[in-house]
Design a protein around this motif. Structure first.
Motif, PDB file in Angstrom:
ATOM      1  N   ARG A  38      -6.353 -61.742  73.229  1.00 41.69           N
ATOM      2  CA  ARG A  38      -5.002 -62.150  73.601  1.00 41.69           C
ATOM      3  C   ARG A  38      -4.486 -63.256  72.672  1.00 41.69           C
ATOM      4  O   ARG A  38      -3.323 -63.254  72.274  1.00 41.69           O
ATOM      5  CB  ARG A  38      -4.936 -62.607  75.058  1.00 41.69           C
ATOM      6  CG  ARG A  38      -3.499 -62.874  75.521  1.00 41.69           C
ATOM      7  CD  ARG A  38      -3.411 -63.230  76.986  1.00 41.69           C
ATOM      8  NE  ARG A  38      -3.852 -62.144  77.848  1.00 41.69           N
ATOM      9  CZ  ARG A  38      -3.789 -62.187  79.181  1.00 41.69           C
ATOM     10  NH1 ARG A  38      -3.311 -63.285  79.781  1.00 41.69           N
ATOM     11  NH2 ARG A  38      -4.206 -61.162  79.902  1.00 41.69           N
ATOM     12  N   ASN A  40      -5.405 -63.718  69.577  1.00 41.10           N
ATOM     13  CA  ASN A  40      -5.164 -63.072  68.283  1.00 41.10           C
ATOM     14  C   ASN A  40      -3.863 -62.267  68.306  1.00 41.10           C
ATOM     15  O   ASN A  40      -3.062 -62.314  67.355  1.00 41.10           O
ATOM     16  CB  ASN A  40      -6.346 -62.171  67.930  1.00 41.10           C
ATOM     17  CG  ASN A  40      -6.170 -61.459  66.606  1.00 41.10           C
ATOM     18  OD1 ASN A  40      -5.897 -60.263  66.555  1.00 41.10           O
ATOM     19  ND2 ASN A  40      -6.324 -62.191  65.516  1.00 41.10           N
ATOM     20  N   LYS A  41      -3.632 -61.570  69.413  1.00 43.68           N
ATOM     21  CA  LYS A  41      -2.420 -60.747  69.535  1.00 43.68           C
ATOM     22  C   LYS A  41      -1.174 -61.621  69.562  1.00 43.68           C
ATOM     23  O   LYS A  41      -0.094 -61.213  69.091  1.00 43.68           O
ATOM     24  CB  LYS A  41      -2.510 -59.898  70.804  1.00 43.68           C
ATOM     25  CG  LYS A  41      -1.385 -58.891  70.954  1.00 43.68           C
ATOM     26  CD  LYS A  41      -1.587 -58.026  72.193  1.00 43.68           C
ATOM     27  CE  LYS A  41      -0.442 -57.021  72.341  1.00 43.68           C
ATOM     28  NZ  LYS A  41      -0.618 -56.190  73.573  1.00 43.68           N
ATOM     29  N   ALA A  42      -1.315 -62.856  70.084  1.00 42.41           N
ATOM     30  CA  ALA A  42      -0.176 -63.772  70.160  1.00 42.41           C
ATOM     31  C   ALA A  42       0.070 -64.495  68.837  1.00 42.41           C
ATOM     32  O   ALA A  42       0.974 -65.331  68.749  1.00 42.41           O
ATOM     33  CB  ALA A  42      -0.405 -64.791  71.272  1.00 42.41           C
ATOM     34  N   GLY A  43      -0.726 -64.195  67.809  1.00 35.58           N
ATOM     35  CA  GLY A  43      -0.510 -64.779  66.488  1.00 35.58           C
ATOM     36  C   GLY A  43      -1.331 -66.020  66.200  1.00 35.58           C
ATOM     37  O   GLY A  43      -1.125 -66.677  65.173  1.00 35.58           O
ATOM     38  N   PHE A  44      -2.293 -66.341  67.082  1.00 34.76           N
ATOM     39  CA  PHE A  44      -3.141 -67.514  66.865  1.00 34.76           C
ATOM     40  C   PHE A  44      -4.490 -67.108  66.264  1.00 34.76           C
ATOM     41  O   PHE A  44      -4.935 -65.970  66.425  1.00 34.76           O
ATOM     42  CB  PHE A  44      -3.395 -68.253  68.189  1.00 34.76           C
ATOM     43  CG  PHE A  44      -2.152 -68.816  68.815  1.00 34.76           C
ATOM     44  CD1 PHE A  44      -1.524 -69.930  68.266  1.00 34.76           C
ATOM     45  CD2 PHE A  44      -1.604 -68.253  69.962  1.00 34.76           C
ATOM     46  CE1 PHE A  44      -0.372 -70.467  68.835  1.00 34.76           C
ATOM     47  CE2 PHE A  44      -0.456 -68.771  70.546  1.00 34.76           C
ATOM     48  CZ  PHE A  44       0.162 -69.876  69.979  1.00 34.76           C
ATOM     49  N   GLU A  45      -5.105 -68.056  65.583  1.00 30.11           N
ATOM     50  CA  GLU A  45      -6.483 -67.842  65.147  1.00 30.11           C
ATOM     51  C   GLU A  45      -7.383 -67.946  66.371  1.00 30.11           C
ATOM     52  O   GLU A  45      -7.168 -68.793  67.242  1.00 30.11           O
ATOM     53  CB  GLU A  45      -6.900 -68.898  64.122  1.00 30.11           C
ATOM     54  CG  GLU A  45      -6.103 -68.871  62.827  1.00 30.11           C
ATOM     55  CD  GLU A  45      -6.526 -69.987  61.890  1.00 30.11           C
ATOM     56  OE1 GLU A  45      -7.743 -70.089  61.600  1.00 30.11           O
ATOM     57  OE2 GLU A  45      -5.657 -70.784  61.485  1.00 30.11           O
ATOM     58  N   THR A  69      -9.565 -72.301  68.634  1.00 30.69           N
ATOM     59  CA  THR A  69      -8.298 -71.715  68.212  1.00 30.69           C
ATOM     60  C   THR A  69      -7.390 -72.796  67.636  1.00 30.69           C
ATOM     61  O   THR A  69      -7.631 -73.993  67.836  1.00 30.69           O
ATOM     62  CB  THR A  69      -7.604 -71.050  69.426  1.00 30.69           C
ATOM     63  OG1 THR A  69      -6.358 -70.500  69.022  1.00 30.69           O
ATOM     64  CG2 THR A  69      -7.360 -72.053  70.539  1.00 30.69           C
ATOM     65  N   GLN A  75      -0.281 -74.333  74.802  1.00 32.48           N
ATOM     66  CA  GLN A  75       0.037 -72.963  74.395  1.00 32.48           C
ATOM     67  C   GLN A  75      -0.947 -71.967  75.006  1.00 32.48           C
ATOM     68  O   GLN A  75      -0.563 -70.847  75.370  1.00 32.48           O
ATOM     69  CB  GLN A  75       0.019 -72.866  72.865  1.00 32.48           C
ATOM     70  CG  GLN A  75       1.192 -73.576  72.201  1.00 32.48           C
ATOM     71  CD  GLN A  75       1.043 -73.656  70.686  1.00 32.48           C
ATOM     72  OE1 GLN A  75      -0.067 -73.803  70.159  1.00 32.48           O
ATOM     73  NE2 GLN A  75       2.171 -73.575  69.976  1.00 32.48           N
ATOM     74  N   ALA A 157     -10.564 -61.421  64.367  1.00 29.68           N
ATOM     75  CA  ALA A 157      -9.587 -60.673  63.564  1.00 29.68           C
ATOM     76  C   ALA A 157     -10.270 -59.644  62.664  1.00 29.68           C
ATOM     77  O   ALA A 157      -9.782 -58.520  62.512  1.00 29.68           O
ATOM     78  CB  ALA A 157      -8.746 -61.633  62.726  1.00 29.68           C
TER      79      ALA A 157
END
Length: 453
Positions: A38, A40-45, A69, A75, A157
């Motif tokens: 989740r 990763n999907k939200a654009g975070f490492e 992260t 967030q 990722a």
């Protein structure tokens, strides 16, 4: 610790691609994968980090999976409705799946950094970190980790493993290496000294010479750690299955005395019997954990503090003129009262510790219906197990321990016979101990005087 110039340089990791390591997603808990995906999907490492990666590379199954992260705790909380933020010194996000908790930490930056939109770290005069909510990059986060074998990251990722600060090399060499200057790192958080011996014992890693060098000198800094935190650390030290080896390393590096000063003082008087008793109790605990049997901190603390309470009881009897029961109660109060100032043993455990100790005297009384009443005591089993350990080092208790073993297994008829035998023996002992009375002398009769006629 690294200089500011060195901190400014990027810390280049060693990268193992998916086909160069043996970690499979099947080995990672389903809930940890949910968090990683989740984020990763939200654009975070999003990385599995630290001990979980280390243990998987060693072929061990981790107990916990932690996530690192670049998302801030706030967030993370926005992404997960089942999330709560905890900690003041280290702000963390806990994502809850029933009883399973996935800990999510934001990449940490260096202490000296000041960022207007982020928290600032604070240190004590001794160099210990009081607050540490400065966020940074994965490279800075790796430098902030304690040991190189914990500076390992599994990237959801591309499923690669990143090893910083020579962590992969140290893991292969079975070596425990502290990142940065050891004295500075120990002063920042003295608990790192306890973590060093715990990881060494748990993973079979040798502590490098530079990592172990300052430990004996800095061991007294543990007295600055909050007692509640030290209680949690003692559970990790002694109830993880390698308690005996951990205890021996703590003694070697001078880390035991700051946590258990009265016990160390009693053993320092040349009475090594209590040291052997602690080793015996820890070996027994390790064996129970290996067999997946229940263990309790109360039994462990009863063993760790038995030396001081027995010593103080005898001192009160000899010097204070008190009876055994009153002397024991006073000693137990004093020993526990002093110990909680160093390691805060919760009342729910200290109460059981007292029960185990009190049963040691009650188990010596086997006459009449007392044995049957003792069998119904909720802590009888713990008290009996404690007696068995004591009997292994004290031959005088062997007969008593065997009697209770036989009594528990006997049928009612044999239990009555055992109790009668114990009653006779106890009466005989009391008769022998009682002072013998000298036979009463009859008063001599005066001769009658003859009447003169």
């Amino acid at each position: 610790m690294l200089t500011r110039q060195q901190e400014a340089l990027p810390l280049q990791p060693v990268v193992l691609t998916r086909d160069q390591h043996g970690i499979s997603r099947r080995q990672i808990s389903e809930n940890a994968l949910k968090v990683l995906y989740r984020l990763n999907k939200a654009g975070f490492e999003a990385y599995l980090v630290g001990g979980g990666v280390r243990d998987l590379l060693l072929g061990r199954q981790p107990k916990d999976f932690d996530v690192a992260t670049n998302a801030t705790p706030e967030q993370v909380k926005q992404l997960f409705s089942n999330c709560r933020l905890v900690g003041r010194r280290f702000r963390l996000a806990h994502v809850l799946f029933g009883r399973d908790v996935i800990e999510v930490a934001t990449f940490r930056g260096h202490h000296h950094q000041v960022n207007t939109n982020k928290h600032i770290s604070a240190q004590s005069s001794e160099g210990m970190l009081l607050r540490d909510n400065v966020y940074g990059t994965i490279e800075e986060d790796a430098e902030r980790r304690d040991f190189s074998v914990n500076a390992l990251y599994y990237n959801i990722a591309d499923f690669s493993v990143l090893g910083f600060a020579g962590g992969l090399k140290d893991l292969e060499a079975r070596r425990l290496e502290l990142i940065g200057d050891p004295e500075t790192r120990y002063r920042e958080d003295p608990v790192r000294m306890l973590r060093a011996v715990r990881f060494s014992a748990k993973l079979g890693l040798s502590i490098s010479p530079r990592t172990e060098a300052p430990i004996r000198e800095l061991a007294p800094l543990l007295s600055d750690i909050p007692p509640a935190r030290l209680f949690e650390e003692t559970l990790k030290l002694f109830l993880a299955g390698q308690g005996l080896e951990t205890y021996r390393q703590m003694q070697h590096y001078g880390l035991f005395a700051p946590l258990f000063p009265e016990t160390a003082e009693v053993m320092g008087r040349g009475n090594n019997r209590y040291g052997r008793f602690i080793e015996l109790a820890l070996a027994n605990t390790d064996e129970r954990i290996a067999q997946d049997l229940r263990v309790t901190p109360a039994f462990l603390y009863a063993a760790l503090l038995w030396g001081p309470v027995e010593t103080r009881t005898q001192e009160f009897v000899n010097d204070g003129g008190l009876g055994y029961h009153d002397a024991f109660m006073l000693a137990a109060d004093e020993v526990i009262g002093r110990q909680v100032k160093t390691v805060a043993v919760p009342r729910r455990f200290s109460t059981v510790v007292r029960d185990i100790w009190q049963l040691q005297d009650r188990l010596t009384k086997r006459a009449g219906k007392r044995p049957h009443r003792l069998l119904e005591h909720p802590k009888f089993r713990a008290g009996y197990d404690f007696l068995l350990l004591r009997a292994e080092l004290d031959p005088r208790l062997k007969e008593l321990a065997e009697w209770w073993t036989d009594f528990q297994a006997a049928n009612p008829v044999d239990q009555k016979r055992l109790s009668q035998v114990a009653t006779r023996e106890q009466d005989e002992e009391q008769d022998e101990a009682a002072p013998r009375k000298s036979p009463r002398k009859r008063p001599r009769r005066r001769p009658r005087r003859r009447r003169e006629t």
